[in-house]
Write an enzyme that holds these catalytic residues in place. Structure first.
Site, PDB file in Angstrom:
ATOM      1  N   HIS A  92      33.799  40.581  34.797  1.00  0.00           N
ATOM      2  CA  HIS A  92      33.122  39.861  33.702  1.00  0.00           C
ATOM      3  C   HIS A  92      33.560  40.375  32.331  1.00  0.00           C
ATOM      4  CE1 HIS A  92      30.328  37.740  36.417  1.00  0.00           C
ATOM      5  NE2 HIS A  92      30.312  38.865  37.107  1.00  0.00           N
ATOM      6  N   ASN A 143      25.037  34.030  38.032  1.00  0.00           N
ATOM      7  CA  ASN A 143      26.294  33.298  37.862  1.00  0.00           C
ATOM      8  C   ASN A 143      26.004  31.811  37.700  1.00  0.00           C
ATOM      9  OD1 ASN A 143      28.219  35.424  38.047  1.00  0.00           O
ATOM     10  ND2 ASN A 143      28.046  35.430  40.280  1.00  0.00           N
ATOM     11  N   TYR A 175      25.497  48.369  38.387  1.00  0.00           N
ATOM     12  CA  TYR A 175      25.472  47.888  37.003  1.00  0.00           C
ATOM     13  C   TYR A 175      25.034  48.978  36.038  1.00  0.00           C
ATOM     14  CZ  TYR A 175      26.686  43.019  37.787  1.00  0.00           C
ATOM     15  OH  TYR A 175      27.378  41.869  38.072  1.00  0.00           O
TER      16      TYR A 175
END
Length: 482
Positions: free
Chosen positions: A55, A128, A338
């Protein structure tokens, strides 16, 4: 007329000359005591932070979430406590596989990462533009992403390694079908849906848990790019989606999404014929219909891309009371991955940056670390338990209800569920003839040059999803069905 601002160094003193370095005479060497030159070059060398491993190419904007329907029977989260209530948000769109300088018109899933700045803290739904994903187990995530990047030797993209991985991962077929459909290249970010993708949970004031899927339905209408147009834009305007989003907000054409949920009770999940925590599959909307929750509007562009978009940090571990996680394996892997990526990429104290900082008070015992700013906790104690009445205390009333689990600790084969094909087949049969032809041509084009063993293995999956699906691709590739 306003007075001109005086140029300063990073420490604040004024700069007398920003055109000429200090030197020993007009033709002599430069001097080490030119602290302005040294500071300027040293800072320039450190302007970049590591780009996101996935990303990396992204765009962001601020907005507002407005509650339109009462869902307090499902969640005690305060942002949903009254119809009409508004919560500030930040949304980052992205492509997945490309680098920061890649085109945002590539055939690739689009990231849809949403941050709510609630009165109880920040809540992130990191999703997404597709409701499913390629894999079920986070153990395979590094392997999958490697296939979307570049070959170790040549540093080139490779259709061979991409299809080699997918041909050994039949659970990817549903997402592959979406990726190569007409929705595989959205016309910018405004004209696509968003999804939380994973199964999350909502917890109400009674301590009752419901499983939930999040959907964001674009109010601008779905628009997609034809492959030829996407390729042209990649060469002439590789920032097409960024330009479209920024320009729309600047001229007051604020994009909006209708926010909906699907709800499943714990009892329904326990009795369901499919694993409701499998991110390679969707929930039937006939069985679990969409329930409107609110409206998301983007209405303000960032003032500085690096500070507010590049340094934005999203993570499914950012939750508020009334929302929670689920046994979704990929979601659980992302809870660690993350937050850990942000500590590496942005820094230990990334939550203190303005775009990431909550609007609610922060009272923790975390101290110090690289780039800690503000009071750093001041003179308050940095340990717990302690004897200070005004020090932060745990709040048991916010504990989640217990989740019943069973089974011995082991490495269970996540492929024991061998239905990799029914969802992809159902999606194929929903398409009209034009959409089917486009899907088949897109896949055949992407498989050009791939080795025959990989093609044969992958073709089996298409046939198992639907014979017409497999026959169409075999014909387009010129592969004999004998």
């Amino acid at each position: 007329m306003s007075q001109n601002k005086t140029l300063t160094t990073a420490s604040g003193p004024p700069v007398a000359d920003n055109q000429n370095s200090r030197s020993a005479g007009p033709r002599g060497p430069l001097l080490l005591d030119d602290f302005h030159l040294i500071e300027k070059l040293a800072h320039f060398n450190r302007e970049n932070i590591p780009e996101r491993r996935v990303h990396a190419k992204g765009s962001g904007a601020y907005g507002t979430f407005t509650v339109t329907q009462d869902i307090t029977q499902y969640t005690s989260a305060k942002l949903f406590d009254s119809v009409g209530k508004q919560t500030p948000t930040f949304l980052r769109f992205s492509t997945v596989g490309g680098e920061r300088g890649s085109a945002d018109t590539e055939r690739d899933p689009r990231g849809f990462a949403l941050k709510f700045y609630t009165e109880e803290g920040n809540w992130d739904i990191v999703g997404n533009n597709t409701p499913v994903f390629f894999i079920r187990d986070p153990l395979k995530f590094p392997d999958f992403i490697h296939t979307q990047k570049r070959l170790p030797q040549s540093n080139l993209k490779s259709a061979q390694m991409m299809w080699d991985f997918w041909s050994h991962s039949p659970e990817a077929l549903h997402q592959v079908t979406i990726l190569f459909s007409d929705r595989g290249i959205p016309d910018g970010y405004r004209h696509m849906h968003g999804f939380g993708s994973h199964t999350y949970s909502l917890i109400n004031a009674k301590g009752e848990r419901h499983w939930v899927k999040w959907h964001y339905k674009t109010k601008q209408g779905i628009k997609n790019l034809a492959p030829a147009d996407a390729a042209r834009l990649a060469g002439t305007d590789p920032d097409y989606a960024q330009r479209d989003l920024f320009g729309a907000i600047e001229r007051g054409d604020f994009p909006k999404w209708r926010v909906c949920i699907q709800i499943m009770t714990e009892a329904q999940a326990n009795a369901h014929y499919e694993n409701p925590f499998d991110v390679t599959k969707t929930w039937s909307q006939k069985e679990f219909p969409l329930i409107e929750v609110g409206e998301l509007e983007l209405n303000r562009n960032p003032l500085n891309y690096f500070a507010e978009v590049e340094q934005a940090a999203f993570g499914p571990s950012n939750m508020v009371p009334g929302v929670g996680l689920s046994p979704d394996r990929m979601l659980q892997g992302r809870v660690f991955a993350y937050a850990d990526a942000h500590r590496y990429r942005v820094g230990t104290n990334h939550q203190q940056l303005p775009v990431n900082a909550p609007r609610s008070p922060v009272n923790s015992y975390q101290r110090d670390g690289s780039m800690a700013f503000g009071s750093n906790g001041g003179a308050a104690p940095n340990y717990e338990p302690n004897s200070y009445a005004d020090a932060p205390k745990q709040a048991p009333q916010y504990a989640e209800p217990a989740l019943a689990l069973s089974g011995a600790a082991d490495r269970y084969d996540h492929r024991e569920d061998t239905d990799y094909y029914s969802h992809a087949g159902a999606l194929f049969r929903l398409m009209n003839d034009e959409q089917k032809a486009l899907l088949i041509n897109n896949i055949a084009g992407a498989m050009a040059g791939v080795s025959s063993d990989v093609v044969q293995r992958q073709l089996q999956y298409f046939f198992k999803a639907d014979p017409a699906y497999g026959e169409g691709i075999a014909s387009a590739l010129g592969v004999s069905l004998n």
